[in-house]
Design a protein around this motif. Structure first.
Motif, PDB file in Angstrom:
ATOM      1  N   LEU A 160       0.851  -1.187   0.000  1.00 23.32           N
ATOM      2  CA  LEU A 160       0.000   0.000   0.000  1.00 23.32           C
ATOM      3  C   LEU A 160       0.888   1.239   0.000  1.00 23.32           C
ATOM      4  O   LEU A 160       1.882   1.297   0.713  1.00 23.32           O
ATOM      5  N   ASP A 161       0.512   2.227  -0.791  1.00 20.68           N
ATOM      6  CA  ASP A 161       1.267   3.487  -0.854  1.00 20.68           C
ATOM      7  C   ASP A 161       0.266   4.614  -0.658  1.00 20.68           C
ATOM      8  O   ASP A 161      -0.678   4.750  -1.438  1.00 20.68           O
ATOM      9  N   SER A 162       0.463   5.399   0.397  1.00 14.74           N
ATOM     10  CA  SER A 162      -0.538   6.434   0.705  1.00 14.74           C
ATOM     11  C   SER A 162      -0.708   7.408  -0.441  1.00 14.74           C
ATOM     12  O   SER A 162      -1.807   7.899  -0.687  1.00 14.74           O
TER      13      SER A 162
ATOM     14  N   LEU B 208      -4.409   8.006  -1.869  1.00 18.27           N
ATOM     15  CA  LEU B 208      -5.078   9.269  -1.545  1.00 18.27           C
ATOM     16  C   LEU B 208      -5.096  10.236  -2.725  1.00 18.27           C
ATOM     17  O   LEU B 208      -5.999  11.058  -2.831  1.00 18.27           O
TER      18      LEU B 208
ATOM     19  N   PRO C  51      -9.835   5.112   1.970  1.00 21.47           N
ATOM     20  CA  PRO C  51      -8.882   4.159   2.566  1.00 21.47           C
ATOM     21  C   PRO C  51      -9.564   3.186   3.524  1.00 21.47           C
ATOM     22  O   PRO C  51      -8.926   2.252   3.993  1.00 21.47           O
ATOM     23  N   GLY C  52     -10.852   3.400   3.828  1.00 18.31           N
ATOM     24  CA  GLY C  52     -11.547   2.513   4.764  1.00 18.31           C
ATOM     25  C   GLY C  52     -11.512   1.060   4.319  1.00 18.31           C
ATOM     26  O   GLY C  52     -11.463   0.136   5.144  1.00 18.31           O
TER      27      GLY C  52
ATOM     28  N   ILE D 297      -9.225  -0.605   3.237  1.00 18.32           N
ATOM     29  CA  ILE D 297      -7.988  -1.294   3.626  1.00 18.32           C
ATOM     30  C   ILE D 297      -8.273  -2.335   4.706  1.00 18.32           C
ATOM     31  O   ILE D 297      -7.660  -3.406   4.734  1.00 18.32           O
ATOM     32  N   GLU D 298      -9.249  -2.006   5.559  1.00 16.92           N
ATOM     33  CA  GLU D 298      -9.503  -2.906   6.692  1.00 16.92           C
ATOM     34  C   GLU D 298     -10.059  -4.251   6.246  1.00 16.92           C
ATOM     35  O   GLU D 298     -10.116  -5.197   7.041  1.00 16.92           O
TER      36      GLU D 298
ATOM     37  N   ILE E 233      -8.561  -6.054   4.101  1.00 18.07           N
ATOM     38  CA  ILE E 233      -7.401  -6.862   3.717  1.00 18.07           C
ATOM     39  C   ILE E 233      -6.791  -7.462   4.987  1.00 18.07           C
ATOM     40  O   ILE E 233      -6.559  -6.730   5.956  1.00 18.07           O
TER      41      ILE E 233
ATOM     42  N   GLY F 220      -4.090  -8.330   7.552  1.00 13.53           N
ATOM     43  CA  GLY F 220      -2.811  -7.646   7.784  1.00 13.53           C
ATOM     44  C   GLY F 220      -1.626  -8.436   7.265  1.00 13.53           C
ATOM     45  O   GLY F 220      -0.655  -7.848   6.752  1.00 13.53           O
TER      46      GLY F 220
ATOM     47  N   ILE G  67      -0.713  -7.664   3.754  1.00 13.94           N
ATOM     48  CA  ILE G  67      -0.116  -6.358   3.440  1.00 13.94           C
ATOM     49  C   ILE G  67       1.379  -6.516   3.696  1.00 13.94           C
ATOM     50  O   ILE G  67       1.835  -6.497   4.835  1.00 13.94           O
ATOM     51  N   PHE G  68       2.127  -6.705   2.651  1.00 16.83           N
ATOM     52  CA  PHE G  68       3.559  -6.976   2.796  1.00 16.83           C
ATOM     53  C   PHE G  68       4.350  -5.707   3.074  1.00 16.83           C
ATOM     54  O   PHE G  68       5.452  -5.757   3.591  1.00 16.83           O
ATOM     55  N   PHE G  69       3.797  -4.544   2.683  1.00 14.90           N
ATOM     56  CA  PHE G  69       4.586  -3.323   2.846  1.00 14.90           C
ATOM     57  C   PHE G  69       3.677  -2.114   2.818  1.00 14.90           C
ATOM     58  O   PHE G  69       2.607  -2.142   2.202  1.00 14.90           O
ATOM     59  N   LEU G  70       4.131  -1.038   3.496  1.00 20.01           N
ATOM     60  CA  LEU G  70       3.354   0.203   3.567  1.00 20.01           C
ATOM     61  C   LEU G  70       4.277   1.372   3.281  1.00 20.01           C
ATOM     62  O   LEU G  70       5.191   1.652   4.046  1.00 20.01           O
TER      63      LEU G  70
ATOM     64  N   PHE H 229      -2.782  15.407   2.685  1.00 21.47           N
ATOM     65  CA  PHE H 229      -3.412  14.088   2.794  1.00 21.47           C
ATOM     66  C   PHE H 229      -3.676  13.734   4.257  1.00 21.47           C
ATOM     67  O   PHE H 229      -2.917  14.143   5.147  1.00 21.47           O
TER      68      PHE H 229
ATOM     69  N   LEU I 271      -5.194   6.976   7.055  1.00 19.54           N
ATOM     70  CA  LEU I 271      -4.888   5.779   6.273  1.00 19.54           C
ATOM     71  C   LEU I 271      -4.106   4.767   7.105  1.00 19.54           C
ATOM     72  O   LEU I 271      -4.402   3.563   7.092  1.00 19.54           O
TER      73      LEU I 271
ATOM     74  N   HIS J  27      -6.219   2.738   9.450  1.00 19.43           N
ATOM     75  CA  HIS J  27      -6.886   1.611   8.771  1.00 19.43           C
ATOM     76  C   HIS J  27      -5.922   0.441   8.624  1.00 19.43           C
ATOM     77  O   HIS J  27      -6.294  -0.708   8.843  1.00 19.43           O
TER      78      HIS J  27
ATOM     79  N   THR K  67      -5.722  -3.754  10.427  1.00 17.07           N
ATOM     80  CA  THR K  67      -5.687  -5.047   9.734  1.00 17.07           C
ATOM     81  C   THR K  67      -4.747  -6.028  10.428  1.00 17.07           C
ATOM     82  O   THR K  67      -4.723  -7.198  10.084  1.00 17.07           O
ATOM     83  N   GLY K  68      -3.939  -5.526  11.372  1.00 17.27           N
ATOM     84  CA  GLY K  68      -2.930  -6.380  11.991  1.00 17.27           C
ATOM     85  C   GLY K  68      -1.585  -6.319  11.285  1.00 17.27           C
ATOM     86  O   GLY K  68      -0.686  -7.110  11.560  1.00 17.27           O
ATOM     87  N   TYR K  69      -1.424  -5.384  10.371  1.00 14.86           N
ATOM     88  CA  TYR K  69      -0.154  -5.209   9.659  1.00 14.86           C
ATOM     89  C   TYR K  69       0.993  -5.018  10.650  1.00 14.86           C
ATOM     90  O   TYR K  69       0.866  -4.248  11.606  1.00 14.86           O
TER      91      TYR K  69
ATOM     92  N   PRO L  57       7.011  -2.530   8.292  1.00 13.53           N
ATOM     93  CA  PRO L  57       7.489  -1.178   8.613  1.00 13.53           C
ATOM     94  C   PRO L  57       6.583  -0.074   8.058  1.00 13.53           C
ATOM     95  O   PRO L  57       5.820  -0.286   7.127  1.00 13.53           O
TER      96      PRO L  57
END
Lengths: 599, 599
Positions: A164-166, A170, A176-177, A179-180, A182, A184, A187-190, B218, B223, B226, B230-232, B235
């Motif tokens: 995910l990339d903000s 955005l 972005p709601g 996202i919940e 998915i 956790g 989600i490999f990376f933020l 933003f 974000l 959210h 998810t439990g993410y 990093p």
């Protein structure tokens, strides 16, 4: 939580970036591919450096244009990915970013995307690597995070998750709601970034980006034609403002402005100018220098012979094939060092060309010449480079040597001229309007210390090509170095000749060649030859480009360049590597040798 | 055809602009209102100067927010227009630009617009003036050229025509073909500008305008919340790039980046920091100087008394009301001259404030103090200004004089601190996140040599206010001058006191007061008083602001400022006039006295 930063978020060399991230207390980094390609460190060195600094390599990025393509293309993409996974094993990085494809050949087929990403994840898993798939906001078919997640979910592969990339979420105004929804662990990376809102409304566009007619993308001439047909008799008035005009000296700006209106009047039939006399070739490039020795050594190594000396001035003519370089020791200012001062353009109508330039407000230069010299019409370009319109200029020179019989260099392929920051748009309009050259699109080129812009102008047949460049900021003379690119039919032989003659070529990082191996297939030994000689390589649908560079003398360096097929580019893709190599060759300071980059 | 250029299209003083336009061969100019307001020349002088230069004044612009309003407001608009027509008669300009209204009180009523524009044209015709009505692309109800023309046509007044602007037409994607339906004699003026296309797509937005969380618009924290739900567990990673980050030193950028993540973690509950201890007032501002005399003279003229001297250091305390200025001759570097080096903030919890600052990576400063001095916690802001968190700091000073019993100055209203170019966004985030101040929107301020940005931070009650400023480019230290604004209840009396005591106030051009007369009504003699003293005036729906400036000493100047009602502004509307006056007072060079503006 663990904190990371992408190396692209910091300026400088990879080493500088890693040190800064560590000192600021980050736990890890995302290594941006270009930072690796341009680094002189091996992947193992980078891994060790990160370990010493207490930094994990949390992500390697990006793999691009992988998924949802025909199977034969996907097979090639997998080959490229395997190269990168091997690299990541050496780096010790276990997560790779895959951006949603922007490739025009990508298909709008989620099932195909899921199947191919699953195959990619299979391959990655064999290396202990996880694939994080991210929707680019401008992805061709996948541009929202929920769409990317649906594909990841459909693939159902344990080594495939989403990133995910903000910004990408955005900037599109996505909610972005979602996202919940998915899990956790998928989600490999933020990746996080903020941005000003709005991107740009029309008021900001107006306030910061207006430019003179002919310097933007509007069909201003078309509009003016409509107005003229109404019988309008009022003035053509320029109302332009932008961040450059607000700062630049009023005098040159006003000249640039008037020139744009003169050209607009010509284009709309509201005014006449002497017709353009489009140049047909580069007669010569003239370097001025306070010390001819280093240049003479380099030209000699490149295979040039000193074939003539000017009758009345301390100017030597160096020649090889149809490439001619004048070395002038008469007018150099020691402080400015060696620089490119003038360009001779072969003209079908030198007087006419000069008349048009004069009508378009180009300063006409006085000819300081002895009575017996051939008259040469000359004007100054916006960057101060003298432009000579040449007919029979060679009569001013008396012969010394013969040019080499079997030249490596055939002619001057192009000249690269760095423009003063405030006059980049002016320069493009000048070369287009005054000389009758055609302008290509402007491209951005990342330098370690800023983003450069480059725009090529030239004749339709490529007989004259000039690459205009500009730094990232008014103080940025990072690439104030100008260069002359010589066309050769065999860049390998030409480069070997330079080396055999004791000349030095710019060393290119080994990582660059590992990437070439991932991108293209080469004959046995071919890539090793390029690596050995520092030859850069590019290929497009028209043909291939191979080129290498000398080290810099004063503000000047030379390029040897071989075009095959109909490749018309200038190696923009390789420019970041060349720029980083030049920074490194000069000890990290500005490419000019002065420590001139803004920090 | 006749060619003209708007003075806003060239940089510098009006005189420089006119000279440049003439030299480039333009036939005329559009005089932009701000260029007249900030010029020291009378309208007659400008007319004569243009005549000498062979320039016609083809347009005066703009009149704004005139039409389609309730009758009582329109009567006020006509009064303002009459002032401008009188001015134009003095200038010798016969065409005025009226932009379509952006005023929220404008009505969507073409018939009303036509009737009122016709009345305006009646008034104009009495002065021999023509009104050219133009659709701004962002006009409230009228934003297309054909709409503007329909209104002009409906009005049917011979002194009313339309003005076409290529930017406003083409930026909206309007078809310019419809222009041919307008009779040429009703097109009173044609303004031309080009612009790059597209304005900005999301890719350009991404490439040039990403910033660290908390520095843009933003809701990055939303974000992240959210994602955390998810439990993410991966990093938080920053992937940011923009033109500033690409150039700035990697070290400070990395610190800025980590600080943004620390604040983001606090905001999302993913990490804790020492709570903010919001300052409750400005204890003092500290100036360092190699020569205390000029400052002492100015502070004395402003009504300050030297009330104390530090026990162990060459530091004097000057006081008036609750405004305190320290003058330190101990640490000044002669080359840097007089500058604002430190700010004392009254803190409810100095230790806590310092702990938060330290946790947010602010450099903690060593206290070079004698053993008996009160301990003062201090950190460095991004621009190097030392911030002291003060409890009982006054015990370090022994008394000299008593402060004046009937002060003109009550307290420090605000401090204006110029930031290094690469650290403007960092500075706002620092003051917000570290000190707990609230940030207002960033505003653009035109300076003769570029566009400046300013952003105010402060407490909710206004007890601490800091205006952060930045120049137009990395080299631009046009406004490197920093200033201290003193609050007064009677700016006229305070200014008279300065003058009576031999102090000099910044002279303001007379044209500014003519414009004030057009915009507002004043009591008899009021405007003359302001003109005499150089007092600037602004009014909004909350109240009025009156302020004036001293000349600059080193890099510092002072402001006297009177707020009435609940006016919370900083006089941004007057800033271009102040900046131009400062350039003029320093002989056209940078405001700092050095010739530092990029040309």
């Amino acid at each position: 939580m663990r904190t990371s930063i992408a190396t692209v978020s910091l300026s400088g060399s990879l080493t500088e970036k890693l040190t800064a991230a560590s000192r600021a207390g980050f736990d890890g980094v995302e290594i941006f591919e270009n930072d690796l390609l341009t680094a002189p460190l091996t992947p193992e060195d980078i891994r060790a450096r990160c370990a010493d600094l207490g930094l994990g390599i949390d992500l390697y990025q990006p793999l691009r244009d992988i998924e949802a393509v025909p199977d034969d293309l996907f097979a090639r993409n997998l080959r490229r990915a395997r190269h990168k996974f091997e690299l990541m094993r050496r780096l010790g990085a276990d997560t790779v970013l895959v951006c949603s494809s922007v490739d025009p050949s990508a298909l709008d087929d989620d099932a195909l995307a899921a199947r191919q990403l699953s195959e990619l994840a299979d391959l990655a898993a064999g290396f202990g690597i996880r694939v994080a798939y991210e929707a680019l906001a401008w992805g061709r078919h996948v541009s929202t995070y929920d769409h990317a997640w649906r594909i990841v979910e459909a693939a159902g592969h344990p080594a495939l998750g989403t990133c995910l990339d903000s910004f990408h979420i955005l900037s599109r105004g996505s909610d972005p709601g979602g996202i919940e929804d998915i899990p956790g662990e998928k989600i490999f990376f933020l990746q996080l970034a903020d941005a000003p809102l709005p991107a740009m409304d029309v008021l900001q566009w107006s306030r910061h980006h207006r430019c003179f007619p002919g310097q933007g993308g509007f069909d201003v001439a078309g509009l003016v034609r409509h107005v003229l047909r109404t019988g309008y008799t009022g003035p053509l008035s320029l109302e332009v403002f932008n961040d450059v005009v607000r700062q630049a000296d009023a005098g040159p700006t006003a000249v640039d402005a008037r020139r744009s209106l003169l050209l607009l009047q010509e284009e709309t039939g509201a005014g006449a100018l002497p017709a353009p006399a489009v140049p047909t070739g580069v007669a010569f490039a003239e370097l001025v220098t306070p010390d001819a020795e280093p240049l003479a050594g380099l030209l000699d190594a490149l295979g040039f012979s000193r074939t003539a000396r000017h009758r009345s001035k301390p100017v030597d003519l160096w020649q090889q094939g149809e490439a001619r370089v004048l070395v002038n020791t008469g007018t150099a200012v020691r402080r400015d060092g060696t620089r490119l001062a003038a360009v001779g353009l072969e003209s079908p109508d030198p007087r006419g060309a000069a008349r048009r330039a004069e009508a378009l407000l180009a300063p006409v230069l006085p000819r300081r010449r002895a009575p017996e010299d051939a008259p040469l019409d000359a004007v100054a370009a916006p960057d101060g480079t003298e432009l000579f319109f040449c007919g029979a200029w060679r009569s001013d020179f008396t012969g010394l040597d013969h040019p080499p019989a079997a030249p490596h260099v055939r002619h001057i392929d192009h000249l690269a001229l760095t423009q003063p920051w405030h006059h980049f748009d002016e320069a493009a309009l000048f070369h287009r309007g005054v000389l009758g050259l055609r302008a290509e699109e402007s491209v951005d080129v990342p330098d370690p210390y800023g983003l450069l812009r480059s725009r090529a102008v030239g004749t339709a047949d490529g007989s004259v090509r000039i690459a205009l460049g500009v730094g990232a900021a008014p103080t940025d003379d990072t690439v104030h170095a100008q260069h002359i690119a010589f066309a050769t039919d065999d860049v390998v032989a030409a480069a070997r000749r330079v080396r055999a003659a004791g000349g030095r070529l710019l060393p290119i990082p080994a990582n660059y060649y590992d990437d070439l191996a991932a991108r293209h297939e080469f004959a046995d030994g071919e890539l090793e030859t390029y690596r050995d000689l520092g030859i850069l390589y590019d290929r497009d649908e028209h043909g291939t480009l191979r080129h290498c560079y000398t080290l810099t003398v004063g503000q000047v360096f030379f390029e040897l360049l071989q075009r095959d097929g109909a490749h018309h580019g200038y190696g923009a893709r390789n420019a970041p590597v060349r720029l980083a190599a030049q920074h490194a060759a000069q000890g990290g300071a500005g490419v000019t040798g002065g420590c001139s980059t803004p920090r």
